[in-house]
Write an enzyme that holds these catalytic residues in place. Structure first.
Site, short mmCIF file in Angstrom:
data_model
loop_
_atom_site.label_atom_id
_atom_site.label_comp_id
_atom_site.label_asym_id
_atom_site.label_seq_id
_atom_site.Cartn_x
_atom_site.Cartn_y
_atom_site.Cartn_z
N ASP A 18 13.96 -18.50 15.84
CA ASP A 18 14.68 -18.48 17.10
C ASP A 18 15.38 -17.12 17.17
OD1 ASP A 18 16.06 -18.90 19.42
OD2 ASP A 18 17.32 -20.53 18.67
N SER A 53 14.40 -21.87 28.24
CA SER A 53 15.02 -22.10 29.55
C SER A 53 14.85 -20.85 30.40
CB SER A 53 16.51 -22.42 29.40
OG SER A 53 17.17 -21.33 28.78
N ASP A 60 25.63 -30.90 32.39
CA ASP A 60 26.84 -30.16 32.71
C ASP A 60 27.84 -30.22 31.56
OD1 ASP A 60 28.81 -28.74 34.07
OD2 ASP A 60 29.67 -30.58 34.92
N ASP A 93 19.24 -24.88 17.61
CA ASP A 93 18.82 -25.06 16.23
C ASP A 93 18.01 -26.35 16.07
OD1 ASP A 93 20.39 -22.75 15.66
OD2 ASP A 93 22.17 -24.01 15.55
#
Length: 312
Positions: free
Chosen positions: A117, A187, A227, A235
């Site tokens: 990542d 995203s 939200d 992770d």
């Protein structure tokens, strides 16, 4: 596939550790263990809790200390791994040492899969030192097999902006050219078809066919927005993508559906609990928003599929 059903599948996970809560290795180890992986953890930091709390205390592992731990593993001749998993790092020398270790482990096992990542930042701003960017771009990503950048990180690594689905596909192709055969943009800011309560994510996987030709499967998946600010979700995501691509090595669509579904279940359980603990109309605290990991064991093992990916 590298680990057959009867052979232990070993993951070397080099990530943060917190005494309290779920981030880094605490977010990755339990879910991977539940899914049958042997997880060897090197804790890049040991903090009391994640840094979103008002206070935190602890220690940071240096590149030299990382090397010492790896040397110990090597001297005992137990440095055979099927996967390496890394996330958030703040130090270039530490990151370069990780690359050295990955390269050595790949020489010992050419089938090793490195899941990375590439944590650089989000929403247009970096939250690691700027000098990590060239290290990720020139050293880390080229040895990675699976990467999970967000839109900002994908743009930063390729130097190309994403404003359409076509851009997203082109950026993923550029990332493939840099090394990794599997890319998931976790995203993006692109407009979702399901409305503004969703986020759009993309995935792309290069597969070598039995006849020697290459094919690329690309998917798009829309995920419900939540939200609240969670820590440790990235992770958990990388760990679950590791697990589900292991089980579905040539079916990115299913691997992503499973991975995003696990995320959904864990986050829903966490948000319900946090609001229950905080009481009506009150914002939950960082402690109340810690992922409900242990409570989600059944969802991690066998997630009900709650979102469908579209093949592009």
């Amino acid at each position: 596939n590298n680990c057959q059903k009867d052979i232990i599948c070993r993951v070397l996970s080099i990530q943060s550790h917190v005494v309290r809560g779920y981030v880094g290795n605490k977010s990755a180890s339990f879910p991977l263990q539940v899914l049958g992986f042997e997880v060897d953890s090197i804790n890049s930091v040991q903090f009391s809790n994640h840094t979103g709390y008002s206070h935190w205390k602890g220690q940071v592992l240096t590149a030299d200390e990382l090397h010492v731990l790896y040397e110990g593993i090597k001297l005992n001749n137990v440095n055979h791994y099927d996967y390496v998993l890394t996330g958030y790092t703040r130090d270039t020398s530490f990151l370069e040492m990780v690359v050295d270790i990955v390269q050595e482990l790949k020489r010992a096992n050419p089938n090793l899969v490195y899941v990375c990542d590439p944590v650089l930042g989000d929403h247009g701003s970096m939250y690691v030192p700027q000098n990590l960017h060239p290290v990720y771009k020139n050293k880390v990503v080229p040895v990675a097999d699976i990467i999970t950048p967000n839109q900002f990180e994908a743009e930063l690594l390729t130097g190309k902006n994403i404003s359409t689905e076509k851009d997203a596909v082109e950026v993923m192709d550029l990332l493939h050219k840099m090394g990794p055969d599997t890319v998931v943009i976790t995203s993006s800011d692109l407009p979702p078809r399901l409305g503004d309560r969703f986020l759009v994510s993309f995935g792309s996987q290069r597969i070598l066919m039995p006849d020697g030709t290459r094919t690329t499967q690309r998917i798009r998946i829309e995920v419900p927005k939540v939200d609240a600010v969670f820590v440790g979700t990235g992770d958990l995501f990388a760990a679950m993508l590791l697990a589900w691509t292991h089980h579905y090595p040539t079916d990115l669509k299913t691997a992503c559906e499973k991975t995003f579904s696990v995320m959904h279940h864990v986050i829903q359980r966490t948000i319900s609990y946090a609001h229950e603990m905080a009481g009506p109309g009150r914002r939950p605290s960082p402690a109340q928003l810690e992922l409900r990991m242990v409570q989600s064991k059944a969802d991690i093992e066998d997630p009900a599929i709650v979102m469908e990916a579209t093949v592009l």
